[in-house]
Design an enzyme around this catalytic site. Structure first.
Site, short mmCIF file in Angstrom:
data_model
loop_
_atom_site.label_atom_id
_atom_site.label_comp_id
_atom_site.label_asym_id
_atom_site.label_seq_id
_atom_site.Cartn_x
_atom_site.Cartn_y
_atom_site.Cartn_z
N GLU A 263 46.68 40.25 46.59
CA GLU A 263 46.28 39.25 45.60
C GLU A 263 47.49 38.70 44.85
OE1 GLU A 263 45.03 42.29 46.02
OE2 GLU A 263 42.91 42.40 45.46
N GLU B 241 39.34 55.13 37.14
CA GLU B 241 40.31 55.31 38.22
C GLU B 241 40.99 56.67 38.09
OE1 GLU B 241 43.09 52.11 38.63
OE2 GLU B 241 43.93 52.90 40.48
N LYS C 72 43.20 48.52 49.31
CA LYS C 72 44.39 47.76 49.71
C LYS C 72 44.56 47.78 51.22
CE LYS C 72 46.90 48.27 45.41
NZ LYS C 72 48.18 48.43 44.76
C1 G6Q Z 1 46.53 51.52 38.88
C2 G6Q Z 1 46.06 51.17 40.21
C3 G6Q Z 1 45.94 49.71 40.52
C4 G6Q Z 1 47.27 48.98 40.66
C5 G6Q Z 1 47.01 47.61 41.25
C6 G6Q Z 1 48.26 46.77 41.35
O1 G6Q Z 1 46.64 52.65 38.47
O2 G6Q Z 1 46.70 51.86 41.18
O3 G6Q Z 1 45.14 49.05 39.59
O4 G6Q Z 1 47.89 48.89 39.42
O5 G6Q Z 1 46.42 47.76 42.50
O6 G6Q Z 1 49.23 47.40 42.13
P1 G6Q Z 1 50.69 46.84 42.17
O7 G6Q Z 1 51.24 46.91 40.78
O8 G6Q Z 1 51.45 47.69 43.14
O9 G6Q Z 1 50.60 45.40 42.62
#
Ligand code: G6Q
Length: 548
Positions: A212, A353, A512
């Site tokens: 995204e 989470e 993901k």
């Molecule tokens: C947080 C999660 C998740 C993550 C996002 C963005 O604890 O793992 O919300 O922050 O998926 O990931 P990136 O910062 O790697 O883009």
């Protein structure tokens, strides 16, 4: 039965629950005028009133026994000292180091990380001051007026929540925008509000591989280049926050505008790191540092206060009390402060989470509940919708009410009205309305006979519904820092008792992994047959439509 549910402290709580669930808070308050003093704590301008809970001093003692049995104090030290307690990812968990003063030492693998933390904070200070003063400008020489964070999940929710909560501290010359969703409507609607010559995009991604974020970053880049008419503009209009410096440089971001953080900062715990850059730009570095100081103050309290006088511990253990012994599955966060309107959503990620886990630290399936669904809206809005369920639904929903004593907008009687609603709600949830009281009310309204009897059951409120109240002087950066750290550490307390790892997120990683899996099939010219009939039909419906 697991070790936990078999343990003496758990068993003692279990039989104590059999006594308590028949008791009434109304009577507890009636019998003890000192209940508020007994069950409230004050720390650094924060009042935590937990007297409206179904507890006695014995309950607290037993909950403390459970915390002790779980070796909570040892776990607190493990967290703060940089032990790799996120075992499934072999990582330390050191968001607390991000808010540590310069003179502290926290080692990971023998290296003190505090100088690195402050090097990045200094970098943030130089950059934010330069942008806010106009020393750093856009490609055409205009001053930056719009900050656009492109990131998702942990790389968005914290900064968004804080920028909203601390809007009164925001620069009147800047507006902060947040783009997360891969749905183009998110970025399209944001771009409509921007002037490319005065926009600064911050690409926030720990991994710099999130679908995204990269899709939105590319779209923003193309929009900027098209409108300014030069590729060179990217250097002045893009910054990045990431642990992946290789990918940020591949994206073409000027290395001077890349802000680093580390794998020992979990996404949902990262607003204190350079992920907080949009916050620091919007409210200024001094206010960002006040936010860090507030969180640090709560950390110090958590680390040093005895378990019985420890806010995160009590808040966490009350959650265990309701979740595991009364069987409640959710709790509501009810801020009586409009600026905190994203706080429930922020806590949703932090809580769900972190503790939405089904196996313990040894990888064994647990036989007890480990988490809550978190939901909520600011008061008084929520009162006109879901509070119905909290008052009269069949399930108990514990609640946290949060409110400032003074408003940033002291207009007329608004704040007094707001607080009167807040206090009235916690009182009513506790007291309820007995049949006798309801009957007297109906009689006073002139109802009698069958009409009265027919209406009566609907007018009865069982009460005995628990709430915590957190009161503070004003929603300022320091207080907000304290509140966020309070919930972070409360979640940690619960994870320790449940013996789960609060710091991994394999369910989110799974998403993901899935993100790009079906993409080629949606683009494919061939009819898709490889899945179950539901998935095949959904894909083919889209393929057929997008061909027309
Ligand atoms: C947080 C999660 C998740 C993550 C996002 C963005 O604890 O793992 O919300 O922050 O998926 O990931 P990136 O910062 O790697 O883009």
């Amino acid at each position: 039965m697991s070790n936990l549910t078999r343990s003496p402290a758990w068993q003692a709580l279990s039989s104590h629950h059999d006594d308590i669930r028949k008791q009434s808070m109304r009577e507890m308050f009636g019998a003890d005028t000192g209940r508020f003093d007994k069950f409230s704590l004050r720390f650094d301008g924060l009042l935590f009133d937990y007297s409206k809970n179904l507890i006695t001093e014995k309950t607290l003692a037993l909950l403390t026994d459970l915390a002790q049995q779980s070796k909570l104090q040892e776990w607190i030290e493990r967290q703060f000292s940089g032990e790799k307690i996120n075992t499934s990812e072999a990582r330390a968990v050191l968001h607390t180091a991000l808010r540590s003063p310069r003179d502290r030492t926290v080692n990971i693998d023998g290296k003190n990380i505090i100088p690195d933390v402050h090097r990045v904070l200094d970098h943030m200070r130089r950059y934010t001051e330069a942008v806010r003063s106009g020393a750093v400008r856009g490609h055409t020489g205009k001053q930056i007026r719009h900050i656009v964070n492109i990131g998702i999940g942990g790389s968005a929710l914290g900064p968004l929540m804080v920028c909203e909560a601390l809007k009164p501290y925001g620069s009147p010359d800047l507006s902060a925008h947040f783009v997360s969703n891969v749905d183009a409507s998110d970025i399209a609607e944001t771009l409509k509000k921007l002037d490319p010559e005065t926009a600064l995009f911050i690409i926030s991604s720990k991994t710099f591989t999130t679908q995204e974020t990269l899709a939105n970053a590319r779209t923003a880049r193309a929009w900027l280049v098209e409108h300014i008419g030069s590729e060179e503009a990217v250097a002045k209009h893009f910054a990045a926050v990431s642990t992946n410096l290789v990918e940020t440089s591949k994206f073409g971001i000027n290395p001077e505008n890349v802000f680093e953080f580390w794998d020992w900062v979990g996404g949902r715990y990262s607003l204190w790191s350079a992920i907080g850059l949009p916050i620091a730009l919007y409210i200024g570095m001094e206010n960002f540092e006040r936010l860090l100081a507030g969180a640090h103050a709560m950390d110090e309290h958590f680390r040093t206060a005895p378990l019985k006088k420890n806010m995160p511990v009590i808040l966490g253990m009350l959650g265990i009390w309701y979740g595991n012994f009364f069987g409640t599955g959710s709790y509501a966060i009810l801020p009586y402060d409009q600026y905190m309107h994203r706080f429930p959503a922020y806590l949703q990620q932090l809580e769900m989470e972190s503790n939405g886990k089904r196996v313990d630290r040894a990888g064994d399936e647990v036989d007890y509940d480990t988490h809550f669904t978190v939901w909520g809206e600011p008061g008084t809005n929520g009162q006109h919708s879901f509070y119905q369920l909290i008052h009269q639904g069949t399930r108990m929903v514990p609640t946290d009410f949060l409110a400032p004593l003074t408003s940033h907008n002291p207009i007329g009687e608004h704040h007094t009205m707001l607080l009167s609603n807040c206090f009235a709600q916690t009182e009513a949830l506790m007291l309820g309305k007995t049949e006798t009281e309801a009957r007297a009310e109906l009689v006073a309204q002139g109802l009698t006979g069958e009409a009265l009897e027919a209406l009566l059951p609907y007018k009865v409120f069982p009460g005995n519904r628990p709430s915590n109240t957190l009161l503070f002087e004003k929603l300022d950066p320091h207080t907000l820092g304290m509140l966020v750290a309070l919930y972070e550490q409360k979640i940690f307390v619960q994870s320790v008792v449940w013996n789960i790892n609060a710091f991994d997120q394999w369910g989110v990683e799974f998403g993901k992994q899935l993100a790009n899996k079906l993409l080629p099939e949606l683009r494919s010219k061939e009819t898709v047959t490889a899945h179950d009939s539901s998935t095949n039909n959904l894909i083919n419906l889209y393929r057929n439509l997008s061909k027309t």
